[in-house]
Scaffold this active site. Structure first.
Site: not given
Length: 483
Positions: A20, A127
């Site tokens: 990520h 995120d």
């Protein structure tokens, strides 16, 4: 670009896991290359990875900064210093640790709100695994964009599966069904679906996924690490669902120079120049690259099957294995004398590999992948046909995109979604799939298709390309909100 006061300021808040962090850092570089002031919010132990990767961008005059907030590991019942999802080890059951890790990330809401109040950026790109970020940003009238880190195809697929639940209408978990409403007659078996989509029973993770969905619907929109031409039918379908989304990728293409590609992510476990020298000595399209990302962990017996397959295929290879080399113990996962026999044919990298640099090399002719989206889009951008070996998350969805929609890869035959350890695939199946992407007419056709897509990917991020224009439109929209 206008003066300082006209500069759009965006906060980037990645989830603390390499898969990520890396695309988020690439994305921050991409925005900064358009004159945006980018601030990456992360925790003290993740900051060095970020600063190592953005160092060069600063020398190009990009305005990228880091702000750190303390990670409450101990408060959440985690060991001191456990600040990255990959540092979760099985001190107790891994599930318990993961649960605590997500609890710790939720405790970051207050410190994030303090930062938002202090700096008042024009936008927060956070995120998907930080669903509370939508509410945090809303308190200050700041739009929150979600970064899912997956393809639009996967977003559409999971949306249709969750709405229509076709897996409930089959008589067995290995019976194929078509995903309702989704363009392209896409078929799955129930076995290939993530647990969190099928489960009727509420778990911590299904609750988190529910929160992710809700916060995503409430957010300003979504940024996608892909490009319109790659999945246009799904980008259009997503729009019809009433969702705002900007395809701005492939974000990895912002790394144009050798150093940027080589130093992306963690410290590589091999000297980059040595790796390059080895590749330079090989013919174009003659080496197969095998790598299963940062999470999938295969058993020794499965790794042995892969080794047997590689040797039998006769192909040259670079194989990334997440295993430390043992000094005196015999390595159970390698056939007797394998490394000696493969000395000139194969390179085993134990640990972290500079993937973008390797994939971009002309010697690489194919890519055996777990179908994580970062790897899949990097494979497409580099123009390499793939052997698909999905394990978990949304990887079975990406496999369908690669094999059935784009027709740029072949499936190794994984049938069962599992959390970390891949399906038991026999060496014969691996050897056959590797041979199919490397040799013969079918391989040639796949290669020419994926090379064309690679060209489109590069054009998408150039001036007036689709991703370039999307990014401009988004920045202008955010600028317009301030007036």
């Amino acid at each position: 670009m206008g003066g300082e006061e006209n500069q759009v300021h965006i906060f980037f808040f990645p989830f603390m896991a390499h898969g990520h962090l890396i695309p988020t850092i690439d994305m921050a570089k991409l925005f900064a290359s358009r004159g945006v002031k980018a601030t990456i919010v992360t925790t003290p132990l993740n900051a060095p990875l970020v600063s190592r990767t953005i160092q060069r961008s600063k020398s190009f005059g990009f305005d990228i900064n880091i702000k750190t907030i303390k990670f409450p590991a101990v408060e959440a019942g985690l060991p001191e210093g456990c600040e990255n999802a990959e540092s979760i080890t099985s001190h107790e059951s891994e599930g318990e640790m993961t649960k605590k890790f997500f609890e710790a990330t939720a405790m970051l809401q207050e410190p994030l709100e303090k930062l938002l109040q202090e700096c008042h950026p024009d936008c927060l790109i956070a995120d998907m695994f930080l669903p509370w970020a939508t509410d945090a940003a809303a308190k200050f009238g700041i739009p929150r964009l979600v970064f899912h880190g997956i393809s639009c195809f996967s977003l559409c697929t999971s949306d249709c599966l969750m709405r229509y639940k076709p897996f409930k209408k089959v008589s067995s978990d290995s019976e194929l069904f078509v995903v309702p409403e989704l363009p392209g007659e896409i078929k799955f078996t129930s076995k290939q679906l993530p647990d969190y989509i099928k489960q009727d029973v509420e778990t911590d993770f299904t609750r988190l996924i529910q929160k992710v969905r809700e916060s995503s619907w409430k957010s300003y929109g979504i940024v996608i690490n892909s490009f319109y031409e790659l999945e246009s039918a799904y980008a259009d379908f997503f729009k019809e669902l009433g969702r705002k989304a900007w395809h701005i990728g492939p974000v990895s293409l912002c790394n144009r120079e050798f150093e940027e590609k080589a130093q992306r992510g963690k410290e590589a476990s091999i000297d980059e120049d040595e790796c390059l020298k080895w590749l330079d000595s090989k013919e174009p399209n003659s080496v197969v690259y095998i790598c299963f990302g940062t999470v999938a962990n295969f058993s020794d017996s499965q790794l042995k099957e892969i080794a047997i397959a590689l040797e039998a295929s006769g192909q040259q290879f670079i194989w990334v294995v997440r295993k430390e080399k043992k000094a005196k113990d015999k390595e159970e996962w390698l056939p007797e004398g394998f490394e000696k026999r493969m000395e000139s044919k194969g390179l085993i990298i134990r640990g972290w590999a500079p993937q973008v640099m390797i994939l971009d090399h002309e010697a690489i002719g194919g890519f055996v992948t777990h179908c994580g989206w970062n790897s899949t889009i990097e494979g497409v951008a580099a123009g390499k046909p793939m052997v698909t070996w999905p394990v978990s998350a949304e990887q079975f969805f990406n496999e369908k995109l690669v094999t059935d929609v784009l027709k740029i890869g072949v499936a190794v035959g994984a049938q069962q979604w599992v959390t970390v350890c891949g399906d038991k695939i026999k060496s014969e199946a691996v050897e056959k799939a590797v041979t199919r992407i490397m040799i013969g007419e079918e391989a040639k056709e796949m290669r020419s298709r994926v090379e064309a897509l690679g060209g489109m990917a590069k054009r998408a991020i150039e001036e007036d390309g689709s991703s370039y224009s999307n990014l401009n439109a988004l920045i202008e929209e955010l600028r317009g909100r301030r007036l």
